[in-house]
Design an enzyme around this catalytic site. Structure first.
Site, PDB file in Angstrom:
ATOM      1  N   SER A   1       1.003  -1.295  -0.097  1.00  0.00           N
ATOM      2  CA  SER A   1      -0.067   0.118  -0.075  1.00  0.00           C
ATOM      3  C   SER A   1       0.928   1.324   0.052  1.00  0.00           C
ATOM      4  O   SER A   1       1.521   1.428  -0.893  1.00  0.00           O
ATOM      5  CB  SER A   1      -0.841   0.062   1.176  1.00  0.00           C
ATOM      6  OG  SER A   1      -2.155   0.886   1.075  1.00  0.00           O
TER       7      SER A   1
ATOM      8  N   GLU B   1      -9.350  -5.772  -3.891  1.00  0.00           N
ATOM      9  CA  GLU B   1      -8.654  -4.854  -2.927  1.00  0.00           C
ATOM     10  C   GLU B   1      -9.604  -3.826  -2.688  1.00  0.00           C
ATOM     11  O   GLU B   1      -9.639  -3.390  -1.127  1.00  0.00           O
ATOM     12  CB  GLU B   1      -7.786  -3.836  -3.922  1.00  0.00           C
ATOM     13  CG  GLU B   1      -6.405  -4.474  -4.460  1.00  0.00           C
ATOM     14  CD  GLU B   1      -5.225  -4.694  -3.578  1.00  0.00           C
ATOM     15  OE1 GLU B   1      -5.415  -4.140  -2.503  1.00  0.00           O
ATOM     16  OE2 GLU B   1      -4.473  -5.161  -4.054  1.00  0.00           O
TER      17      GLU B   1
ATOM     18  N   HIS C   1      -7.678  -5.922   0.282  1.00  0.00           N
ATOM     19  CA  HIS C   1      -6.326  -4.970   0.402  1.00  0.00           C
ATOM     20  C   HIS C   1      -5.712  -5.159   1.713  1.00  0.00           C
ATOM     21  O   HIS C   1      -6.177  -5.246   2.833  1.00  0.00           O
ATOM     22  CB  HIS C   1      -6.929  -3.635   0.357  1.00  0.00           C
ATOM     23  CG  HIS C   1      -5.458  -2.496   0.419  1.00  0.00           C
ATOM     24  ND1 HIS C   1      -4.712  -2.373  -0.526  1.00  0.00           N
ATOM     25  CD2 HIS C   1      -5.146  -1.719   1.594  1.00  0.00           C
ATOM     26  CE1 HIS C   1      -3.704  -1.563  -0.303  1.00  0.00           C
ATOM     27  NE2 HIS C   1      -3.987  -1.219   0.959  1.00  0.00           N
TER      28      HIS C   1
END
Length: 492
Positions: free
Chosen positions: A191, A313, A403
């Site tokens: 991320s 995600e 995610h």
């Protein structure tokens, strides 16, 4: 058990040993960025004379306190401006040769997280993969990503990235004492950590500090200078300051007042919309060229890249029953986030529901941007692409490959799944072993292929992608029709 005593450039460190792994926690890699050093580039740490105990994690960067309790495993860490510490795990058994080094850069939208989070514990990776594992803290939010260099007087921009570079410089100078090879360093992150790596690949000051990169669920992401200045002006206004006025108060105001002003500023600008006001900014002193453009032009030449995303995600951010924006408002937020003027035609086929919002975020912000970034590196170094597809049937959160879901598998810290009400199964263990084996193989030799799992390089012709699932396999150009349709509109 008392671990190995090591000597660094700044003094001796006493770690501890458990399960065949030495660990040193809370090692200062820079001076505390407080007072006159607030909003300035990191400086070297002060040396020490006596042996320093390195058995406790250092404070974490100032950030919103975790309300779920999962970020720090139910513990309550010390939050402080004095946060520039790193941690090292190394196999305790004597090694004939220096081991590859893997440096983890945590995510958290540039506003949360720390290298001391339990999910990043490096013991399993160090032992099973025969690597030296390093996790780092860096300044977050306004203290790490406020664009203040135009104000002069030594104020900086991209300070969180400069902290990461300072940590990598510390690794280059000191990691041999821990059994690591300073000439074989792989950076990996997820991320915002992955977006940080995209920036590091483009930053002149980071050149030569690492030789390989793994990017999980995040590609090049940055603000232009004008955007950065507008955000900084709004922040200063919350403090009652002007961009052209006396900024000395920035060094003397209580840190809590700085954080509260930044929070008010962000809410006034976006409310609860999807936004990232604290992120890398393009500016001449540190990050002169947008990361994807710099990579296209060869800034990361010779650095092999492993990059990928998770299948769902966006389902971390958009879920059934969760209050949120309309599809159109969410799309406008995404356009601002990505710097794309109009996504309406590209997204016309998506359902105008929370599921559609999740899919758009997955496809455009994560998947398409990662493919685009990978393509820009292809002429300059080998690239491998993956997708994490593993899900837990019937689980309210992990029934999708959301995610961040891959992190516990990469580090093989699966017992932490109990905080989600799960018991580790052989299938879960198999996914974790496959991912950790690939990641550490890449660190050893620059190729993630393992004896049990051949993994071809990513090319425009085949687009070989390894799908991590109950049965991991290579698929050429997964969802190729969707990819082609996206790239007819979106050049990345």
């Amino acid at each position: 058990m008392t671990g190995q005593l090591v000597t660094t450039a700044y003094g001796q460190l006493q770690g501890e040993e458990s399960g065949g792994v030495n660990v040193w926690r809370g090692i200062p890699f820079a001076a505390p960025p407080v007072g006159e050093l607030r909003f300035r580039a990191p400086q070297p740490p002060e040396p020490w004379n006596a042996v320093r105990e390195a058995k406790e994690f250092g404070p974490v960067s100032l950030q919103p306190v975790s309300t779920s309790g999962t970020r720090f495993g139910g513990s309550n860490p010390v939050y402080s401006e004095d946060c520039l510490y790193l941690n090292v795990w190394s196999p305790a058994a004597a090694q004939e040769d220096a081991l590859p080094v893997m440096v983890w850069i945590h995510g958290g939208t540039f506003v949360t997280g720390a290298g001391s989070q339990p999910m990043f514990d490096g013991a399993n990776m160090a032992a099973s993969g025969r690597v030296v594992l390093v996790t780092v803290n860096y300044r977050l939010g306004p203290l790490g990503f406020m664009h203040l260099s135009p104000l002069g007087t030594g104020l900086g921009s991209n300070l969180g990235l400069l902290d990461q570079i300072a940590a990598l410089e510390w690794v280059r100078e000191n990691i041999a004492a821990f059994g690591g090879d300073p000439g074989n360093v792989t950076v990996f992150g997820e991320s915002a950590g992955s977006m940080s790596i995209a920036a590091l690949l483009a930053m002149p000051a980071a050149k030569g500090l690492f030789s390989r990169a793994i990017m999980e669920s995040g590609a090049g992401q940055s603000l232009n200078g004008q955007q950065g200045e507008q955000i900084a002006a709004a922040f200063l206004a919350e403090l009652g300051l002007q961009p052209g006025g006396d900024t000395q108060l920035l060094h003397t105001l209580p840190a809590l007042q700085i954080m509260e002003a930044a929070g008010r500023m962000a809410y006034k600008l976006s409310g609860n919309s999807l936004s990232m006001y604290f992120q890398p900014v393009i500016e001449p002193l540190t990050l002169p060229v947008e990361p994807a453009q710099a990579v296209r032009e060869g800034a990361a030449s010779g650095i092999p890249l492993l990059i990928g995303t998770n299948l769902h995600e966006g389902n971390l951010f958009f879920r059934e029953g969760q209050a949120g924006e309309s599809f159109d408002r969410s799309l406008k937020s995404l356009e601002l986030l990505m710097g794309i003027e109009d996504l309406s035609e590209l997204t016309s086929d998506y359902s105008k529901t929370w599921e559609g919002q999740a899919e758009v975020l997955t496809d455009l912000f994560f998947w398409a941007s990662s493919i685009s970034f990978a393509e820009k590196q292809l002429d300059h170094a080998p690239v491998w692409m993956y997708r994490f597809d593993w899900t837990v049937t019937g689980h309210p959160l992990l029934e999708k490959a959301i995610h961040g879901a891959e992190i516990l598998y990469v580090f093989n810290n699966l017992p932490l799944l109990k905080q989600y009400g799960l018991t580790v199964t052989p299938e879960m263990a198999g996914v974790a072993e496959a991912m950790q084996r690939a990641w550490t193989a890449f660190a050893h030799c620059g190729d993630p292929s393992a004896q049990e799992l051949a993994w071809p390089q990513y090319t425009p012709e085949q687009r070989a992608t390894l799908l991590f699932d109950q049965v991991s396999r290579v698929v050429n150009d997964p969802d190729g029709e969707k990819r082609r349709r996206i790239f007819e509109h979106y050049a990345g």
